[in-house]
Design a protein around this motif. Structure first.
Motif, PDB file in Angstrom:
ATOM      1  N   GLU A 158      81.393  19.662  16.807  1.00  0.00           N
ATOM      2  CA  GLU A 158      79.962  19.383  16.863  1.00  0.00           C
ATOM      3  C   GLU A 158      79.508  18.618  15.621  1.00  0.00           C
ATOM      4  O   GLU A 158      78.706  17.680  15.708  1.00  0.00           O
ATOM      5  N   GLU A 159      80.042  19.025  14.467  1.00  0.00           N
ATOM      6  CA  GLU A 159      79.701  18.330  13.229  1.00  0.00           C
ATOM      7  C   GLU A 159      80.180  16.882  13.281  1.00  0.00           C
ATOM      8  O   GLU A 159      79.476  15.958  12.858  1.00  0.00           O
ATOM      9  N   SER A 188      77.184  10.278  15.813  1.00  0.00           N
ATOM     10  CA  SER A 188      75.912   9.882  16.427  1.00  0.00           C
ATOM     11  C   SER A 188      74.998   9.247  15.388  1.00  0.00           C
ATOM     12  O   SER A 188      74.331   8.235  15.661  1.00  0.00           O
ATOM     13  N   ARG A 189      74.984   9.836  14.193  1.00  0.00           N
ATOM     14  CA  ARG A 189      74.152   9.274  13.131  1.00  0.00           C
ATOM     15  C   ARG A 189      74.670   7.897  12.711  1.00  0.00           C
ATOM     16  O   ARG A 189      73.881   6.980  12.471  1.00  0.00           O
ATOM     17  N   ALA A 231      64.818  11.587  15.872  1.00  0.00           N
ATOM     18  CA  ALA A 231      66.047  11.419  15.100  1.00  0.00           C
ATOM     19  C   ALA A 231      66.233   9.964  14.677  1.00  0.00           C
ATOM     20  O   ALA A 231      66.584   9.684  13.527  1.00  0.00           O
ATOM     21  N   GLN A 277      77.911  14.902  15.638  1.00  0.00           N
ATOM     22  CA  GLN A 277      76.627  14.622  14.993  1.00  0.00           C
ATOM     23  C   GLN A 277      76.766  13.505  13.966  1.00  0.00           C
ATOM     24  O   GLN A 277      75.900  12.623  13.867  1.00  0.00           O
ATOM     25  N   ARG A 278      77.863  13.541  13.196  1.00  0.00           N
ATOM     26  CA  ARG A 278      78.076  12.505  12.188  1.00  0.00           C
ATOM     27  C   ARG A 278      78.281  11.148  12.844  1.00  0.00           C
ATOM     28  O   ARG A 278      77.740  10.134  12.396  1.00  0.00           O
TER      29      ARG A 278
END
Length: 298
Positions: free
Chosen positions: A150-151, A157-158, A186, A154-155
């Motif tokens: 998940e981390e 995606s950013r 976001a 998220q990274r």
């Protein structure tokens, strides 16, 4: 801890201590046979994992922490399981394969205990204790894997958001952010952070937010734009919004959204001309091609 469990723990500690290399070898073989290893991991790396985890298990069982809480309470054991899980995740293994790899240690441990006792009741008690211990380790490995993935997602995606919202230097002291697609909370945060940093780095005086590629503007999108404009102004720069097409202009008017305090232009070319005037620079022909060395990605 009752006397029976204490004796079983002692027996298991003895097996871990006296047959550590044998247990590690068997665990590695079991993983190879069950095909739960990632192809990106060498047998030597797996053996190092085994040595570390088995050593931590032996140290934990020598204490008096209840078996159910051993994996989460002992820092060295918890760290060994977490590092194993994260390493497998980075290597591309699935969470199921990672958990099965941890759980396959049960068979290796029980085989080692069988060599130290022939008492069936003690073997049964040892099997129960090993199950309780490694079930907790399996759960921790699965949770760690999921959290790690998940981390990573998220990274990534950013990073995709940052790539999709570049800050471009159009002219001296003039920056632009061409927005394409939906503008949510976001993405607004990423745009704002990137733009403010670029304003500081380039000593920009004007920032152009081009919404030509934004399909629709509603109240939420307008609020996001206002937040960005306010943040730019706090940095001491002016802000121009370009790309106000007729349908968007009608929508904004119908929603009663007040953009009267913001300088707006229909096209990016018009916004650039306005920005040049705001910076008191020589007028620029927006129909002409800009010098090749002028556009710079911030």
């Amino acid at each position: 801890m009752n006397t029976s469990e204490s004796s079983v723990r002692d027996r298991l500690c003895e097996a871990l201590r006296d047959r550590e290399a044998e247990i590690a070898d068997r665990w590695v073989r079991l993983q190879l046979e069950q095909a739960v290893l990632s192809t990106d991991m060498s047998e030597q790396e797996v053996r190092e994992e085994a040595d570390l985890l088995i050593s931590a298990l032996a140290a934990g069982l020598a204490g008096d922490v209840p078996v159910e809480r051993l994996v989460t309470s002992r820092n060295d054991l918890r760290r060994a399981v977490i590092e194993l899980s994260l390493r497998r995740a980075r290597a591309g293994a699935s969470p199921t394969a990672t958990s099965l790899a941890v759980l396959s240690l049960k068979e290796a441990l029980l085989t080692a205990v069988q060599h130290t006792t022939r008492d069936s009741a003690e073997l049964f008690s040892a099997a129960i204790l090993i199950n309780r211990l490694l079930d907790a380790a399996g759960v921790l490995s699965f949770e760690t894997y999921v959290e790690g993935r998940e981390e990573l997602i998220q990274r990534q995606s950013r990073q995709l958001l940052e790539v999709s919202t570049p800050v471009v230097r159009l002219w001296r002291h003039v920056l632009a952010v061409p927005l394409i697609g939906t503008l949510d909370t976001a993405r607004t945060q990423v745009v704002m952070e990137s733009l403010l940093q670029a304003i500081e780095d380039n000593e920009a005086q004007v920032a152009i937010i081009d919404i030509t590629g934004v399909p629709a503007v509603d109240t939420a999108v307008a609020q996001h734009l206002m937040h960005t404009v306010n943040a730019v102004r706090l940095m001491g720069a002016d802000c121009v919004i370009s790309g106000i097409r007729p349908p968007i202009a009608q929508t904004i008017a119908q929603l009663g959204i007040d953009l009267s305090t913001i300088l707006t232009r229909a096209t990016l070319a018009d916004a650039l001309a306005a920005a040049v005037r705001l910076t008191d620079q020589p007028a620029v022909d927006t129909g002409a091609r800009a010098p090749a060395d002028r556009p710079v990605t911030a």
